[in-house]
Design an enzyme around this catalytic site. Sequence first.
Site, mmCIF file in Angstrom:
data_model
loop_
_atom_site.group_PDB
_atom_site.id
_atom_site.type_symbol
_atom_site.label_atom_id
_atom_site.label_comp_id
_atom_site.label_asym_id
_atom_site.label_seq_id
_atom_site.Cartn_x
_atom_site.Cartn_y
_atom_site.Cartn_z
ATOM 1 N N LYS A 31 0.829 -1.208 0.000
ATOM 2 C CA LYS A 31 0.000 0.000 0.000
ATOM 3 C C LYS A 31 0.862 1.255 0.000
ATOM 4 C CE LYS A 31 -3.850 -0.131 2.176
ATOM 5 N NZ LYS A 31 -4.817 -0.300 3.280
ATOM 6 N N ARG A 101 -3.631 3.018 8.593
ATOM 7 C CA ARG A 101 -3.922 1.720 7.968
ATOM 8 C C ARG A 101 -2.671 0.860 7.904
ATOM 9 N NH1 ARG A 101 -8.453 2.448 3.826
ATOM 10 N NH2 ARG A 101 -9.038 4.644 3.921
ATOM 11 N N GLY A 110 -8.386 -7.057 4.633
ATOM 12 C CA GLY A 110 -9.268 -7.211 5.784
ATOM 13 C C GLY A 110 -8.678 -7.924 6.982
ATOM 14 N N MET A 112 -5.875 -7.087 8.808
ATOM 15 C CA MET A 112 -5.291 -6.237 9.861
ATOM 16 C C MET A 112 -6.191 -5.027 10.096
ATOM 17 S SD MET A 112 -1.222 -6.605 9.019
ATOM 18 C CE MET A 112 -1.377 -6.525 7.248
ATOM 19 N N ARG A 357 -3.687 -1.739 -6.008
ATOM 20 C CA ARG A 357 -2.875 -2.946 -5.838
ATOM 21 C C ARG A 357 -3.283 -3.930 -6.930
ATOM 22 N NH1 ARG A 357 -5.721 -4.562 -0.113
ATOM 23 N NH2 ARG A 357 -7.828 -4.929 -0.899
ATOM 24 N N HIS A 473 -2.302 -42.000 3.499
ATOM 25 C CA HIS A 473 -2.759 -42.873 2.419
ATOM 26 C C HIS A 473 -3.981 -42.272 1.722
ATOM 27 C CE1 HIS A 473 -5.354 -46.119 0.837
ATOM 28 N NE2 HIS A 473 -4.210 -46.558 0.347
ATOM 29 N N ARG A 579 2.674 -47.673 -8.553
ATOM 30 C CA ARG A 579 2.724 -48.407 -7.277
ATOM 31 C C ARG A 579 2.052 -49.767 -7.482
ATOM 32 N NH1 ARG A 579 0.108 -43.575 -6.592
ATOM 33 N NH2 ARG A 579 1.202 -41.881 -5.522
ATOM 34 N N ARG A 635 7.459 -49.308 -9.621
ATOM 35 C CA ARG A 635 8.056 -49.605 -8.321
ATOM 36 C C ARG A 635 7.636 -51.022 -7.904
ATOM 37 N NH1 ARG A 635 6.294 -46.024 -3.271
ATOM 38 N NH2 ARG A 635 4.440 -47.353 -3.340
ATOM 39 N N GLU A 763 14.886 -42.873 -0.487
ATOM 40 C CA GLU A 763 13.870 -42.599 0.539
ATOM 41 C C GLU A 763 14.457 -42.557 1.940
ATOM 42 O OE1 GLU A 763 10.206 -45.127 -0.336
ATOM 43 O OE2 GLU A 763 11.820 -46.288 -1.245
ATOM 44 N N SER A 782 15.008 -42.087 -8.190
ATOM 45 C CA SER A 782 13.756 -41.350 -8.041
ATOM 46 C C SER A 782 13.616 -41.018 -6.558
ATOM 47 C CB SER A 782 12.575 -42.198 -8.512
ATOM 48 O OG SER A 782 11.378 -41.458 -8.376
ATOM 49 N N GLY A 784 11.879 -40.454 -3.427
ATOM 50 C CA GLY A 784 10.587 -40.674 -2.764
ATOM 51 C C GLY A 784 10.517 -39.778 -1.546
ATOM 52 N N THR A 785 10.169 -38.529 -1.776
ATOM 53 C CA THR A 785 10.319 -37.519 -0.711
ATOM 54 C C THR A 785 9.269 -37.641 0.389
ATOM 55 O OG1 THR A 785 9.178 -35.948 -2.154
ATOM 56 C CG2 THR A 785 11.595 -35.838 -2.081
ATOM 57 N N ASN A 786 8.203 -38.415 0.167
ATOM 58 C CA ASN A 786 7.274 -38.660 1.287
ATOM 59 C C ASN A 786 8.006 -39.408 2.398
ATOM 60 O OD1 ASN A 786 5.381 -37.581 -0.420
ATOM 61 N ND2 ASN A 786 4.319 -39.498 -0.834
ATOM 62 N N ASP A 787 8.608 -40.551 2.032
ATOM 63 C CA ASP A 787 9.336 -41.339 3.037
ATOM 64 C C ASP A 787 10.640 -40.662 3.445
ATOM 65 O OD1 ASP A 787 7.675 -43.407 3.706
ATOM 66 O OD2 ASP A 787 8.362 -44.744 2.122
ATOM 67 N N CYS A 849 9.280 -38.363 -7.135
ATOM 68 C CA CYS A 849 7.937 -38.942 -7.290
ATOM 69 C C CYS A 849 7.099 -38.836 -6.027
ATOM 70 C CB CYS A 849 8.031 -40.400 -7.738
ATOM 71 S SG CYS A 849 8.822 -41.485 -6.528
ATOM 72 N N TYR A 869 13.104 -34.759 -14.127
ATOM 73 C CA TYR A 869 11.643 -34.731 -14.192
ATOM 74 C C TYR A 869 11.049 -34.693 -12.785
ATOM 75 C CZ TYR A 869 11.655 -39.714 -12.923
ATOM 76 O OH TYR A 869 11.822 -40.904 -12.264
#
Length: 892
Positions: A31, A101, A110, A112, A357, A473, A579, A635, A763, A782, A784-787, A849, A869
């Site tokens: 602002k 303001r 809205g 603050m 803005r 899951h 999977r 996999r 992983e 590959s 496996g960034t979850n694990d 992945c 990728y």
Amino acid sequence: MADGNSVNWVYSFGAKGSDGDGAMRNLLGGKGANLAEMASLGLPVPPGFTITTEVCTLFYDNERKFPDGLEASVDAAMAKIEAQVDKKFGDVSNPLLVSVRSGGRASMPGMMDTVLNLGLNDETVIGLAKLSGDERFAYDSYRRFIQMYSDVVLGVDHHHFEEILDLYKEQKDYLLDTDLSAQDWLAVIDQYKKIVEKSLGKPFPQNVKDQLWGAITAVFASWRNERANTYRRLHHIPESWGTAVNVQAMVFGNMGDSSATGVAFTRDPSTGEKIWYGEFLINAQGEDVVAGIRTPQALTKKHRETMGETLPSLEEVMPESYAQLVAIFEKLEKHYRDMQDIEFTIQQGKLWMLQTRNGKRTAKAALKIAVDMCAEKLISEEEAVMRVDPASLDQLLHPSLDPDAPRDLLTRGLPASPGAASGEIVFNSDEAERLAKDGHKVILVRVETSPEDIHGMHAAEGIITARGGMTSHAAVVARGMGRPCVCGAGDVSIEKDGSAMSVGGRRLAKGEIITIDGAKGEIFAGAVKTIEPELSGDFSKIMQWADKKRRMKVRANAETPLDAKTARGFGAEGIGLCRTEHMFFDADRILAVREMILSEDKNGRKAALAKLLPMQRGDFVELFKVMSGLPVTVRLLDPPLHEFLPHTDEEIEAVAEASGMDGKALKARAHALQETNPMLGHRGCRLGISYPEIYEMQVRAIMEAACIVAEETGENVVPEIMIPLVAKRKELEILKIKIDAVCQQVMAERGLQVEYLVGTMIELPRAALTADDLAQRAEFFSFGTNDLTQTTFGLSRDDAGSFLPDYQRAGIFEKDPFVTMDIKGVGALVEIAAEKGRAVRPDIKLGICGEHGGDPASIDFVEGVGLDYVSCSPYRVPIARLAAAQAVLKKG
């Protein structure tokens, strides 16, 4: 005041010059930077000054005290305003009034606090009345100030003032605030002041300087109010940015019928259409437009006629001001080269600009505005690609709730998978499947889901789980299927007999209708009308432009032909994660899988695997055909065996009958396979080491399918066989020898050579740290960034949802690490593994992945690492394509 360095904390703006400009939004907030910029452009901006975001940081670092020297700087800046408007702050006969303001670098509409008409007291209000020649206006402004200041600064709740005003209007038989006279407002003000004194034990402050510092303090304090904290969390705005405070000379839209106030957009924020769009009110102040007390009027005659409204538009009632406003719209849009959201006030026929803005917009509007502005030569194709928030594309790919539809909110959980759906409550997967076959629409409600629920999830319109996080899951599978899903809805309690659920004291029985909004994590009672998604030509054009710029390929996580077709339709360039365990839960297969697991010896397992081989082969034939020569990463079996085990006596008997084994022996075997910590137990490559025949069957199915499709279609099918959860090179060596042997055997049997790759998932932290060792055998990695996130943090993704919000509120996690990659920890492991892998094998193929493969911030990071990728759920493929292009463009 606290100690501080001698720096410039206050920047003035106005017709006589501005200290700042539009490029200084980090320091001045959006602002403040835009007010300075508009003033420099020669637009009518009331003079004022901005207290910088640095002061906000110091304010919180010094126990909510301001730095020394700030007060003197504010006094000097106030004197500049006084000189420009020829009024004096606190002067009884010629008072200057100001607004106070907020204004952070990212727009937080809205969230603050704001104070208007500051500088009024029992004496200056008389001066304002004489100066303006309008007592009613002066006392109307004073009552507004008392109410707003008391609520925002003094902590006296606004409902006290609303009750007083409503009762007064009722007694006097007034309908609107504009019906009250000056004498009426005096009577109301007297009651307002009494309620303040009663609430606080002291009178409403009359010293204007005390008022000013009270308001400045309150606005800085509002940076950490509950709604601002929530908004920042939802929109990933760092708390460290802070807010600026803008103090500006008041202009008045409530000075009679020649005055007005309004909000306008230079294009329609819902559709993106190039029309002036907005609302205004005559004889009002800014808060009246958004408060809903009076019905705002249309900006243009065309919009008024379209909406069937009778009250005249600004174009009709104030044509000169409207013409000025249109010229400013054109000037601002050309200058900022984006759709603008503008606040304006007309004071006795003179137009003033209070804010501009970049306007918030829907995903549909963002696409249209970007494409149209490119056609208008305002922006380039590259800028058009950068203008669309990749995450917003979710709005376009799934049904959403009609914003005008009534709704009855039951509770909120985590927004695990976008989209909206209504259906009958059902508590088990078999029943969900049966009802769906009979034509019922159902919402599957579970405490949590397991792979065994896959058929029920597929049959359901949407899914709710009481437990689990954003990568549980349920969340992962629902996103892959394109099903809306709300996870971690902790208020949902399912009765033991599965007949009903309780939510916030309300009981909903099986068969009752509920609605879920997976994009917001909300659950509603009853049916709520939805809107089907539309993919416009603008979407295709932005995707084409994005594809020209991105470097990384985008694949999909898919294991069914339907998922694969969906992914290809959204532009996927291969499958990055198939999977295989998801293929085992069909009713015609689960018996054979259980028979294989519960067999006491290798021969028993081989007999069961022989039943599964043709089924798996058929799965891969279909997948390879759909992907038409594009890469497919398969996999090998990963989850712990207990996930496939029978749980009831009936299920155990079914296995016994199919296998000829003893029921009691099966029960004992099932019990023996249970693990204390299965996610770190007998799973992944460890299964392949213990039971090599499982992987040998899967590899045979993959290679036979590749040969069949190559023969039938003549296409070059290149399967990528991925070994999960590898920690040591020896695991990889043992399994790769077996995989290669099966591949050679199949090709010899078929008389056909098929190219294939063998690689591994990264992983585990050890795998990342010893990637140079693994790369001697692995042809691709590959991530496996979850694990990898689970094992790096020691967090269970299925259980962390219950306390992660506490960690985010405490500032331990800025974002859920299962949604956006932890760059310093998990990201560092990805960088180390990529660097070490390439050092040994320069041509190694690198991808990701995990769920992070569809997260724009994580994609931006892995573009910097140079991965080949990303792979994500089919419905996130367009998001990944756009994010990958933006990652390249950001690098320049």
